[in-house]
Design an enzyme around this catalytic site. Sequence first.
Site, PDB file in Angstrom:
ATOM      1  N   ARG A  89       0.844  -1.215   0.000  1.00  0.00           N
ATOM      2  CA  ARG A  89       0.000   0.000   0.000  1.00  0.00           C
ATOM      3  C   ARG A  89       0.875   1.260   0.000  1.00  0.00           C
ATOM      4  O   ARG A  89       0.569   2.252   0.668  1.00  0.00           O
ATOM      5  CB  ARG A  89      -0.945   0.036   1.211  1.00  0.00           C
ATOM      6  N   SER A  91     -10.946  -0.851   2.759  1.00  0.00           N
ATOM      7  CA  SER A  91     -10.241  -0.890   4.056  1.00  0.00           C
ATOM      8  C   SER A  91      -9.873   0.534   4.446  1.00  0.00           C
ATOM      9  O   SER A  91      -9.187   1.222   3.685  1.00  0.00           O
ATOM     10  CB  SER A  91      -8.939  -1.683   3.944  1.00  0.00           C
ATOM     11  N   GLU A 145      -5.497   4.029   5.399  1.00  0.00           N
ATOM     12  CA  GLU A 145      -5.133   3.703   4.020  1.00  0.00           C
ATOM     13  C   GLU A 145      -5.548   4.826   3.066  1.00  0.00           C
ATOM     14  O   GLU A 145      -4.741   5.275   2.247  1.00  0.00           O
ATOM     15  CB  GLU A 145      -5.770   2.378   3.596  1.00  0.00           C
TER      16      GLU A 145
HETATM   17  P1  FAD Z   1      -8.781   8.331  -5.680  1.00  0.00           P
HETATM   18  O1  FAD Z   1      -9.555   7.918  -4.474  1.00  0.00           O
HETATM   19  O2  FAD Z   1      -9.404   9.299  -6.603  1.00  0.00           O
HETATM   20  O3  FAD Z   1      -7.360   8.815  -5.259  1.00  0.00           O
HETATM   21  C1  FAD Z   1      -6.581   8.047  -4.361  1.00  0.00           C
HETATM   22  C2  FAD Z   1      -5.183   8.683  -4.282  1.00  0.00           C
HETATM   23  O4  FAD Z   1      -4.565   8.608  -5.552  1.00  0.00           O
HETATM   24  C3  FAD Z   1      -5.205  10.174  -3.930  1.00  0.00           C
HETATM   25  O5  FAD Z   1      -4.047  10.468  -3.202  1.00  0.00           O
HETATM   26  C4  FAD Z   1      -5.142  10.844  -5.291  1.00  0.00           C
HETATM   27  O6  FAD Z   1      -4.583  12.143  -5.218  1.00  0.00           O
HETATM   28  C5  FAD Z   1      -4.241   9.902  -6.046  1.00  0.00           C
HETATM   29  N1  FAD Z   1      -4.467   9.877  -7.502  1.00  0.00           N
HETATM   30  C6  FAD Z   1      -5.572   9.410  -8.140  1.00  0.00           C
HETATM   31  N2  FAD Z   1      -5.377   9.492  -9.476  1.00  0.00           N
HETATM   32  C7  FAD Z   1      -4.151  10.017  -9.665  1.00  0.00           C
HETATM   33  C8  FAD Z   1      -3.382  10.348 -10.831  1.00  0.00           C
HETATM   34  N3  FAD Z   1      -3.833  10.150 -12.077  1.00  0.00           N
HETATM   35  N4  FAD Z   1      -2.155  10.906 -10.649  1.00  0.00           N
HETATM   36  C9  FAD Z   1      -1.671  11.128  -9.406  1.00  0.00           C
HETATM   37  N5  FAD Z   1      -2.342  10.832  -8.281  1.00  0.00           N
HETATM   38  C10 FAD Z   1      -3.568  10.272  -8.410  1.00  0.00           C
HETATM   39  N6  FAD Z   1      -7.512  -0.980  -2.712  1.00  0.00           N
HETATM   40  C11 FAD Z   1      -6.648  -2.027  -2.770  1.00  0.00           C
HETATM   41  O7  FAD Z   1      -5.429  -1.836  -2.885  1.00  0.00           O
HETATM   42  N7  FAD Z   1      -7.100  -3.317  -2.698  1.00  0.00           N
HETATM   43  C12 FAD Z   1      -8.410  -3.614  -2.581  1.00  0.00           C
HETATM   44  O8  FAD Z   1      -8.776  -4.792  -2.512  1.00  0.00           O
HETATM   45  C13 FAD Z   1      -9.337  -2.541  -2.512  1.00  0.00           C
HETATM   46  N8  FAD Z   1     -10.658  -2.779  -2.378  1.00  0.00           N
HETATM   47  C14 FAD Z   1     -11.533  -1.731  -2.278  1.00  0.00           C
HETATM   48  C15 FAD Z   1     -12.902  -2.030  -2.143  1.00  0.00           C
HETATM   49  C16 FAD Z   1     -13.819  -0.984  -2.049  1.00  0.00           C
HETATM   50  C17 FAD Z   1     -15.283  -1.325  -1.888  1.00  0.00           C
HETATM   51  C18 FAD Z   1     -13.374   0.356  -2.111  1.00  0.00           C
HETATM   52  C19 FAD Z   1     -14.362   1.484  -2.042  1.00  0.00           C
HETATM   53  C20 FAD Z   1     -12.035   0.657  -2.243  1.00  0.00           C
HETATM   54  C21 FAD Z   1     -11.092  -0.406  -2.337  1.00  0.00           C
HETATM   55  N9  FAD Z   1      -9.711  -0.160  -2.474  1.00  0.00           N
HETATM   56  C22 FAD Z   1      -8.838  -1.209  -2.580  1.00  0.00           C
HETATM   57  C23 FAD Z   1      -9.201   1.229  -2.483  1.00  0.00           C
HETATM   58  C24 FAD Z   1      -9.288   1.929  -3.863  1.00  0.00           C
HETATM   59  O9  FAD Z   1     -10.212   1.310  -4.689  1.00  0.00           O
HETATM   60  C25 FAD Z   1      -7.928   1.954  -4.559  1.00  0.00           C
HETATM   61  O10 FAD Z   1      -6.967   2.589  -3.765  1.00  0.00           O
HETATM   62  C26 FAD Z   1      -8.004   2.665  -5.914  1.00  0.00           C
HETATM   63  O11 FAD Z   1      -6.787   2.499  -6.617  1.00  0.00           O
HETATM   64  C27 FAD Z   1      -8.300   4.156  -5.802  1.00  0.00           C
HETATM   65  O12 FAD Z   1      -8.569   4.647  -7.101  1.00  0.00           O
HETATM   66  P2  FAD Z   1      -9.314   6.030  -7.352  1.00  0.00           P
HETATM   67  O13 FAD Z   1      -9.212   6.316  -8.809  1.00  0.00           O
HETATM   68  O14 FAD Z   1     -10.677   5.975  -6.793  1.00  0.00           O
HETATM   69  O15 FAD Z   1      -8.391   7.005  -6.529  1.00  0.00           O
HETATM   70  N1  EPU Z   2     -11.262 -10.355   9.953  1.00  0.00           N
HETATM   71  C1  EPU Z   2     -11.901 -10.141  11.141  1.00  0.00           C
HETATM   72  N2  EPU Z   2     -13.069  -9.423  11.135  1.00  0.00           N
HETATM   73  C2  EPU Z   2     -13.593  -8.924   9.999  1.00  0.00           C
HETATM   74  C3  EPU Z   2     -12.935  -9.142   8.783  1.00  0.00           C
HETATM   75  C4  EPU Z   2     -11.747  -9.861   8.781  1.00  0.00           C
HETATM   76  O1  EPU Z   2     -11.450 -10.590  12.191  1.00  0.00           O
HETATM   77  O2  EPU Z   2     -14.647  -8.274  10.085  1.00  0.00           O
HETATM   78  C5  EPU Z   2      -9.983 -11.108   9.966  1.00  0.00           C
HETATM   79  C6  EPU Z   2     -10.170 -12.580   9.629  1.00  0.00           C
HETATM   80  O3  EPU Z   2      -9.282 -13.319  10.450  1.00  0.00           O
HETATM   81  C7  EPU Z   2      -9.685 -12.669   8.200  1.00  0.00           C
HETATM   82  C8  EPU Z   2      -8.591 -11.621   8.180  1.00  0.00           C
HETATM   83  O4  EPU Z   2      -9.085 -10.582   9.033  1.00  0.00           O
HETATM   84  O5  EPU Z   2      -9.193 -13.940   7.883  1.00  0.00           O
HETATM   85  C9  EPU Z   2      -8.302 -11.068   6.796  1.00  0.00           C
HETATM   86  O6  EPU Z   2      -9.517 -10.546   6.224  1.00  0.00           O
HETATM   87  P1  EPU Z   2      -9.621 -10.245   4.667  1.00  0.00           P
HETATM   88  O7  EPU Z   2      -9.295 -11.477   3.882  1.00  0.00           O
HETATM   89  O8  EPU Z   2     -10.899  -9.569   4.402  1.00  0.00           O
HETATM   90  O9  EPU Z   2      -8.398  -9.260   4.415  1.00  0.00           O
HETATM   91  P2  EPU Z   2      -7.978  -7.887   5.110  1.00  0.00           P
HETATM   92  O10 EPU Z   2      -6.592  -8.066   5.625  1.00  0.00           O
HETATM   93  O11 EPU Z   2      -8.988  -7.432   6.073  1.00  0.00           O
HETATM   94  C10 EPU Z   2      -6.855  -6.997   2.948  1.00  0.00           C
HETATM   95  C11 EPU Z   2      -6.819  -5.721   2.181  1.00  0.00           C
HETATM   96  C12 EPU Z   2      -8.025  -5.620   1.255  1.00  0.00           C
HETATM   97  C13 EPU Z   2      -7.985  -6.799   0.301  1.00  0.00           C
HETATM   98  C14 EPU Z   2      -8.027  -8.092   1.115  1.00  0.00           C
HETATM   99  C15 EPU Z   2      -7.873  -9.306   0.238  1.00  0.00           C
HETATM  100  C16 EPU Z   2      -5.578  -4.136   3.494  1.00  0.00           C
HETATM  101  C17 EPU Z   2      -5.625  -2.923   4.340  1.00  0.00           C
HETATM  102  N3  EPU Z   2      -6.759  -4.589   3.063  1.00  0.00           N
HETATM  103  O12 EPU Z   2      -7.964  -6.928   3.836  1.00  0.00           O
HETATM  104  O13 EPU Z   2      -7.914  -4.431   0.500  1.00  0.00           O
HETATM  105  O14 EPU Z   2      -9.074  -6.762  -0.598  1.00  0.00           O
HETATM  106  O15 EPU Z   2      -6.938  -8.088   2.054  1.00  0.00           O
HETATM  107  O16 EPU Z   2      -6.565  -9.352  -0.237  1.00  0.00           O
HETATM  108  O17 EPU Z   2      -4.501  -4.655   3.224  1.00  0.00           O
HETATM  109  C18 EPU Z   2      -8.461  -2.127   0.506  1.00  0.00           C
HETATM  110  O18 EPU Z   2      -7.241  -1.918   0.494  1.00  0.00           O
HETATM  111  O19 EPU Z   2      -9.301  -1.202   0.476  1.00  0.00           O
HETATM  112  C19 EPU Z   2      -8.942  -3.503   0.549  1.00  0.00           C
HETATM  113  C20 EPU Z   2     -10.229  -3.828   0.595  1.00  0.00           C
END
Ligand code: FAD
Ligand code: EPU
Length: 356
Positions: free
Chosen positions: A179, A252, A348
């Site tokens: 991240r 997250s 995050e």
């Molecule tokens: P924004 O929210 O618009 O911006 C995020 C950051 O990037 C800001 O600092 C912004 O200034 C910068 N930025 C955006 N575009 C540019 C650009 N073109 N040039 C320079 N800077 C820029 N993230 C994960 O890593 N793994 C996940 O599994 C994951 N799951 C998610 C699930 C949900 C339901 C949600 C809502 C979010 C999740 N995220 C996850 C977080 C998010 O989707 C990612 O970080 C995504 O890449 C953000 O993209 P955005 O275009 O919405 O960025």
């Molecule tokens: N868990 C709990 N309670 C909950 C949910 C999860 O105790 O309500 C515990 C469980 O033990 C579970 C563990 O957390 O096994 C891991 O949960 P999960 O697989 O959902 O992964 P996470 O570590 O919570 C991370 C990323 C997610 C990504 C998933 C899958 C970060 C901060 N988050 O979540 O990314 O999708 O792994 O790889 O690293 C995001 O960045 O926005 C995001 C959604």
Amino acid sequence: MSTPAIDGSIREGAGYTVIENAPMLGRNTLHVAANAEVLIAVHDDAALDALFQLPRLQDGPLLVLGGGSNLLLAGDVEGVVLAMQTRGIERIVDADDHAVLRVAAGENWDEFVHFTLAQGYAGMENLVSIPGTVGAVPIQNIGAYGTEAEEFITTVDAFDRSDRQRVRLDRAACAFGYRDSVFKHERDRYVITAVEFRLPRRRPVQLDYAGVREELAELGHDDPQPEQVAEAIARIRARKLPDPLLVGNAGSFFKNPMVDGATAARLRASFPALPQWCAGDGMHKISAAAMIEAAGLKGHRDGAAGVSDQHALVLVNHGGASGGALLALARHVVATVHDRYGVTLEAEPRILSATL
Ligand code: FAD
Ligand code: EPU
């Protein structure tokens, strides 16, 4: 190109649109109502050269915006929001065993993932269903289900605000981590315009993340291909995470903390049920969700701001929560976890303009 002017309420320029006092509701997935002093939607990145002639863009506060899915607006946005809405996928190399694709910043990430799978490329399947744009992908080196975007990124094209030059950063210069990247440490210096990905035609599927094999078995895929892995992961994600179209959230809200060996051993002794994973270099990753849940905060609500009852790592806006209320809740979570575990959670998403 005409000289860009940003003193009207809505104005079109060559490759961009300017909106004064722009509503940000609808531009952030936490559904926070805030206004931006001025928003410039960029449709053609050639416009950046002219736009960055303006002193306001050279020196003033700047937010580069993609889909707003990793953003908490703690209040109104001062200065300029540059919304990157450029589109286009260019095939730079199409060899027998791999392809190189250059993708414009404003392309939707999940659509791009499905495009690569439909074209028969492998690798992106574990990164399915992540909201947002391609330009934001390198910022935190998005990751999920055992894969991180850095594995496929070869170069990042950007407009460097510090000297108003276009630059190309290779992977090493991006300094990717969990991240993390150089872009998180030099906020808004780089406006990312395009990202280049090298994708193999064949690659062993990565099924080790908890629950993936079980989901595939349930779907009846016993020799899963990348598209089937994507299908399984999309199903797991849809069950685990709240849908931002229905309830405001930014995924997250906290990173999983990385701690040293001594801290990991202390936590293991005091909290044997707390999940932790070796993260290399003697560091250990601790489950932030498990700490938040065990601290009794899963489903906790303070007015419209809450901790999701689906996933403890997700803060949700039940409707009408202000950015300030969500920030106060985030601080409460950090303090509660710190009291119990002695571990400090870090946000995050980007928080504008405040700190946790
Ligand atoms: P924004 O929210 O618009 O911006 C995020 C950051 O990037 C800001 O600092 C912004 O200034 C910068 N930025 C955006 N575009 C540019 C650009 N073109 N040039 C320079 N800077 C820029 N993230 C994960 O890593 N793994 C996940 O599994 C994951 N799951 C998610 C699930 C949900 C339901 C949600 C809502 C979010 C999740 N995220 C996850 C977080 C998010 O989707 C990612 O970080 C995504 O890449 C953000 O993209 P955005 O275009 O919405 O960025
Ligand atoms: N868990 C709990 N309670 C909950 C949910 C999860 O105790 O309500 C515990 C469980 O033990 C579970 C563990 O957390 O096994 C891991 O949960 P999960 O697989 O959902 O992964 P996470 O570590 O919570 C991370 C990323 C997610 C990504 C998933 C899958 C970060 C901060 N988050 O979540 O990314 O999708 O792994 O790889 O690293 C995001 O960045 O926005 C995001 C959604």
